[in-house]
Design a protein around this motif. Structure first.
Motif, PDB file in Angstrom:
ATOM      1  N   PRO A 180      23.820  25.225 -19.155  1.00  0.00           N
ATOM      2  CA  PRO A 180      22.684  25.489 -20.047  1.00  0.00           C
ATOM      3  C   PRO A 180      22.140  26.911 -19.950  1.00  0.00           C
ATOM      4  N   GLU A 181      22.113  27.477 -18.757  1.00  0.00           N
ATOM      5  CA  GLU A 181      21.586  28.840 -18.620  1.00  0.00           C
ATOM      6  C   GLU A 181      22.499  29.855 -19.300  1.00  0.00           C
ATOM      7  N   ALA A 182      23.793  29.695 -19.116  1.00  0.00           N
ATOM      8  CA  ALA A 182      24.739  30.626 -19.742  1.00  0.00           C
ATOM      9  C   ALA A 182      24.674  30.520 -21.259  1.00  0.00           C
ATOM     10  N   MET A 183      24.612  29.291 -21.773  1.00  0.00           N
ATOM     11  CA  MET A 183      24.566  29.108 -23.224  1.00  0.00           C
ATOM     12  C   MET A 183      23.236  29.563 -23.799  1.00  0.00           C
ATOM     13  N   ALA A 184      22.146  29.366 -23.067  1.00  0.00           N
ATOM     14  CA  ALA A 184      20.847  29.878 -23.515  1.00  0.00           C
ATOM     15  C   ALA A 184      20.874  31.404 -23.538  1.00  0.00           C
ATOM     16  N   GLY A 185      21.537  31.991 -22.546  1.00  0.00           N
ATOM     17  CA  GLY A 185      21.674  33.447 -22.519  1.00  0.00           C
ATOM     18  C   GLY A 185      22.482  33.961 -23.695  1.00  0.00           C
ATOM     19  N   PHE A 186      23.560  33.259 -24.017  1.00  0.00           N
ATOM     20  CA  PHE A 186      24.375  33.646 -25.170  1.00  0.00           C
ATOM     21  C   PHE A 186      23.567  33.526 -26.460  1.00  0.00           C
ATOM     22  N   GLY A 187      22.812  32.444 -26.573  1.00  0.00           N
ATOM     23  CA  GLY A 187      21.970  32.250 -27.763  1.00  0.00           C
ATOM     24  C   GLY A 187      20.917  33.334 -27.891  1.00  0.00           C
ATOM     25  N   ALA A 188      20.302  33.699 -26.772  1.00  0.00           N
ATOM     26  CA  ALA A 188      19.292  34.762 -26.793  1.00  0.00           C
ATOM     27  C   ALA A 188      19.922  36.103 -27.159  1.00  0.00           C
ATOM     28  N   LEU A 189      21.122  36.355 -26.648  1.00  0.00           N
ATOM     29  CA  LEU A 189      21.836  37.589 -26.988  1.00  0.00           C
ATOM     30  C   LEU A 189      22.137  37.640 -28.483  1.00  0.00           C
ATOM     31  N   ALA A 190      22.637  36.530 -29.021  1.00  0.00           N
ATOM     32  CA  ALA A 190      22.958  36.475 -30.445  1.00  0.00           C
ATOM     33  C   ALA A 190      21.706  36.701 -31.286  1.00  0.00           C
ATOM     34  N   LYS A 191      20.617  36.035 -30.937  1.00  0.00           N
ATOM     35  CA  LYS A 191      19.365  36.168 -31.693  1.00  0.00           C
ATOM     36  C   LYS A 191      18.859  37.611 -31.650  1.00  0.00           C
TER      37      LYS A 191
END
Length: 118
Positions: free
Chosen positions: A25-36
């Motif tokens: 979850p942390e890695a995917m949240a980080g990826f989502g934040a990067l994309a946003k």
């Protein structure tokens, strides 16, 4: 005309990544934040940034990227003319292979278009 189903591919990717999202979850949240953050309006508009992202997806030969970014471009009210100008640059920079994925992007564009969009 391509019979490739980008909407289905997007759904399949999201389904396949669901367990990974739970496991990391942390890695995917980080990826989502990067994309946003990367796509947010700034000196370049979100639409311009999505055109760049689609261009990279085309030249990297990523069908999933084509699906996700074409969908986003429709949401951002990108025009067919804007898409086609970007595709011309892709073909210029990527040659024949980019032309094949440009055709895939056009097919995805047409299939994902709302009835009043073109």
């Amino acid at each position: 005309m391509s019979t490739f189903d980008h909407a289905g591919l997007i759904q399949d990717i999201n389904t396949s990544l669901a367990p990974f999202r739970k496991a990391q979850p942390e890695a995917m949240a980080g990826f989502g934040a990067l994309a946003k953050a990367a796509i947010a309006d700034g000196a370049l508009s979100a639409k311009q940034k999505e055109l760049i992202a689609l261009a990279i997806g085309i030249t990297q030969r990523c069908s999933g990227c084509i699906g996700f970014h074409v969908k986003a471009l429709h949401r951002l009210q990108c025009t067919r003319a804007e898409l086609e100008e970007m595709l011309a640059v892709c073909v210029y920079m990527g040659g024949g292979p980019a032309l094949m994925y440009a055709a895939e992007a056009i097919a995805a564009w047409e299939k994902m278009a709302a009835p009043d969009q073109g």
